[in-house]
Design an enzyme around this catalytic site. Structure first.
Site, short mmCIF file in Angstrom:
data_model
loop_
_atom_site.label_atom_id
_atom_site.label_comp_id
_atom_site.label_asym_id
_atom_site.label_seq_id
_atom_site.Cartn_x
_atom_site.Cartn_y
_atom_site.Cartn_z
N VAL A 16 51.70 49.21 38.55
CA VAL A 16 51.45 49.87 40.10
C VAL A 16 52.52 48.89 40.99
CG1 VAL A 16 49.60 49.14 41.34
CG2 VAL A 16 48.54 49.36 38.99
N LYS A 107 41.35 42.80 41.34
CA LYS A 107 39.52 43.37 41.17
C LYS A 107 39.50 41.73 40.39
CE LYS A 107 41.65 45.73 38.37
NZ LYS A 107 41.47 47.28 38.56
N GLU A 131 42.73 47.41 49.29
CA GLU A 131 42.45 49.01 49.05
C GLU A 131 42.80 49.45 47.12
OE1 GLU A 131 41.05 51.79 51.24
OE2 GLU A 131 40.14 51.75 49.14
N GLU A 192 44.17 47.59 31.35
CA GLU A 192 44.66 46.27 32.08
C GLU A 192 45.04 45.64 30.78
OE1 GLU A 192 43.21 45.14 35.03
OE2 GLU A 192 42.88 46.63 35.39
N ASP A 203 35.56 44.62 34.13
CA ASP A 203 36.71 45.06 35.71
C ASP A 203 35.22 45.79 36.71
OD1 ASP A 203 39.30 46.61 36.53
OD2 ASP A 203 37.85 48.32 36.36
N LYS A 207 34.55 45.40 39.94
CA LYS A 207 34.90 46.07 41.33
C LYS A 207 33.65 46.38 41.99
CE LYS A 207 38.14 48.83 38.89
NZ LYS A 207 38.77 49.61 38.21
P1 NAP Z 1 50.94 45.54 34.54
O1 NAP Z 1 51.92 46.75 34.00
O2 NAP Z 1 50.92 44.56 32.95
O3 NAP Z 1 51.60 44.55 35.02
C1 NAP Z 1 52.32 43.11 35.45
C2 NAP Z 1 53.56 43.00 36.45
O4 NAP Z 1 53.03 41.49 36.37
C3 NAP Z 1 54.48 42.69 34.73
O5 NAP Z 1 55.36 43.04 35.98
C4 NAP Z 1 54.65 41.74 35.01
O6 NAP Z 1 56.27 40.86 34.46
C5 NAP Z 1 54.54 40.56 36.05
N1 NAP Z 1 53.54 39.66 35.72
C6 NAP Z 1 52.57 39.46 34.97
N2 NAP Z 1 52.23 37.30 35.12
C7 NAP Z 1 53.65 37.64 36.18
C8 NAP Z 1 54.13 35.99 36.03
N3 NAP Z 1 53.29 35.30 35.61
N4 NAP Z 1 54.82 35.45 36.59
C9 NAP Z 1 55.33 36.99 37.02
N5 NAP Z 1 55.35 38.18 36.80
C10 NAP Z 1 54.45 38.38 36.16
O7 NAP Z 1 49.25 45.51 35.03
P2 NAP Z 1 49.13 46.24 36.07
O8 NAP Z 1 48.71 48.18 35.07
O9 NAP Z 1 50.68 46.75 36.91
O10 NAP Z 1 48.60 46.21 36.94
C11 NAP Z 1 48.38 45.25 37.94
C12 NAP Z 1 47.56 44.53 38.78
O11 NAP Z 1 46.73 45.89 39.39
C13 NAP Z 1 46.18 43.61 38.24
O12 NAP Z 1 45.86 43.31 39.17
C14 NAP Z 1 45.18 45.61 37.97
O13 NAP Z 1 44.34 44.57 37.42
C15 NAP Z 1 45.49 46.02 38.53
N6 NAP Z 1 45.12 47.66 38.77
C16 NAP Z 1 45.90 47.91 38.21
C17 NAP Z 1 45.73 49.67 38.30
C18 NAP Z 1 46.23 50.18 36.77
O14 NAP Z 1 45.61 51.32 37.15
N7 NAP Z 1 47.20 49.72 35.37
C19 NAP Z 1 44.84 49.91 38.73
C20 NAP Z 1 44.39 49.09 39.83
C21 NAP Z 1 44.75 48.09 39.95
P3 NAP Z 1 57.37 41.96 32.92
O15 NAP Z 1 57.41 42.83 33.56
O16 NAP Z 1 58.72 41.38 33.41
O17 NAP Z 1 56.41 41.74 32.29
N1 HSE Z 2 41.89 49.73 34.40
C1 HSE Z 2 41.28 49.72 35.32
C2 HSE Z 2 40.72 50.75 34.84
C3 HSE Z 2 42.28 49.87 36.07
O1 HSE Z 2 41.01 51.54 34.03
O2 HSE Z 2 39.67 51.33 36.00
C4 HSE Z 2 41.92 50.53 37.52
O3 HSE Z 2 41.09 49.04 37.82
#
Ligand code: NAP
Ligand code: HSE
Length: 329
Positions: A16, A107, A131, A192, A203, A207
């Protein structure tokens, strides 16, 4: 006079975070035209500085010190995209304490500790945008908070987790095994960091708690949400249900019953004519019943880099419009 530049600090640069950065870069002209100010990503917090990043940017953009963002007086908006409870809660609290507006997609954190953060943001007269925390690219938070603010919502029923819907669709439509489908969902950036949160229904419970909090103006205790995921569903179950012209979907539901809120997440067998039966792949679908409008349905990508990045950016733009107008120099 308008503020010339609004500076953003991003905590986390995974799926994200990268999407958010790409959208802010790609549409920078459009943003300037809309709000009359540039939005600049000033710093990005990551864990690992050596990791390859899918963008072209100076090495100086990245830091492993949260202070570079949280204690930086030039940064107006902190965007938390790390996930998990800690250190996300402490970082958001510190950003608010230091007078920064916050946007988050987290979330889990909002469902567990959102009330304290929203209260604090309100006391400090700061925005806390969320959002992206529910249904990825679907602007459902804004719809409930703004378009339905004067309607009385009575029930919310939806597919709110993209990963499990992707897995169930692949198992049903392409006869893929559960493990294979989950690996695909992870590779596409939908799941996740620990996919237990998706497949065990946590999750979806977070939500439906967030949606209930804003729709029913209540504080839902997530421990009171009945929860079952999709790990108990076998390939045989899916085939049997399909042979009867029905389909299994992971449904999150919240409803006011006898003046109290009842919420649950569970796999439900739906007839094919049900409006949620045809929501496939990573898409989410939410039905909202309310007194004045009746029934509304929201549909769109529930996870993924660019849809979720767009939801984050929409909050940044809303805040930036306010910041740009209220800052006089
Ligand atoms: P992700 O791909 O696992 O990315 C997490 C990022 O956070 C990585 O860049 C990681 O660093 C960094 N990070 C984690 N812990 C850290 C810490 N303690 N100190 C510094 N940096 C840290 O996760 P994501 O999928 O982008 O999701 C991020 C958030 O958005 C979550 O809350 C998730 O539930 C939410 N979300 C995700 C989606 C989706 O489609 N993926 C949709 C809606 C909401 P490194 O890169 O160095 O490892
Ligand atoms: N892991 C979550 C999903 C990301 O699959 O819906 C979006 O909130």
């Amino acid at each position: 006079m308008k503020k010339e530049k609004i500076k953003v600090g991003i905590l986390g640069f995974g799926v994200v975070g990268t999407g958010t950065f790409k959208i802010l870069e790609k549409y920078s002209d459009m943003i300037r035209n809309q709000i009359g100010t540039d939005i600049i990503v000033d710093k990005v917090l990551v864990r690992d500085l050596t990791k390859g990043r899918a963008i072209h940017a100076s090495e100086k953009l990245f830091t492993v010190n949260a202070e570079d963002i949280l204690e930086n007086p030039d940064i107006d908006i902190v965007v938390e995209l790390m996930g998990g409870e800690e250190p996300a809660y402490s970082y958001i609290s510190r950003a608010l304490k230091n007078g920064k507006h916050v946007v988050t997609a987290n979330k889990e954190l909002l469902a567990k500790k959102g009330d304290a953060l929203f209260e604090y943001a309100k006391d400090k007269n700061l925005f806390l945008g969320f959002e992206a925390s529910v249904c990825g690219g679907i602007p459902i938070i804004k719809a409930i908070k703004e378009s339905l603010s004067i309607d009385k919502i009575t029930k919310i029923t939806g597919i709110v987790n993209g990963t499990t819907n992707y897995i169930l669709t692949k198992m049903s439509e392409e006869n893929l095994g559960y493990d294979e489908a989950l690996i695909e969902a992870q590779a596409k950036g939908f799941a996740e960091a620990d996919p237990t949160a998706d497949v065990e229904g946590f999750d979806a419970a977070y939500k439906i708690a967030i949606l209930s909090n804003i729709a029913f103006r209540t504080n839902v205790d997530i421990n009171n949400i009945k929860r079952e995921g999709i790990t108990g569903i076998s390939e045989k179950d899916i085939k049997e249900v399909k042979s009867t012209n029905k389909i299994i979907k992971l449904i999150a539901k919240a409803e006011i019953v006898n003046g109290g809120l009842e919420a649950e997440v569970a796999p439900i067998v739906l007839p094919l004519e049900h409006p949620l039966a045809s929501i496939n792949g990573v898409n989410n679908g939410v039905l909202i019943n309310s007194e004045s409008v009746g029934e509304l349905m929201f549909y769109g990508p529930g996870a993924g880099q660019m849809p979720t990045g767009n939801a984050v950016v929409s909050d940044i733009i809303d805040i930036a419009k306010q910041v740009a107008m209220t800052c006089a120099f």
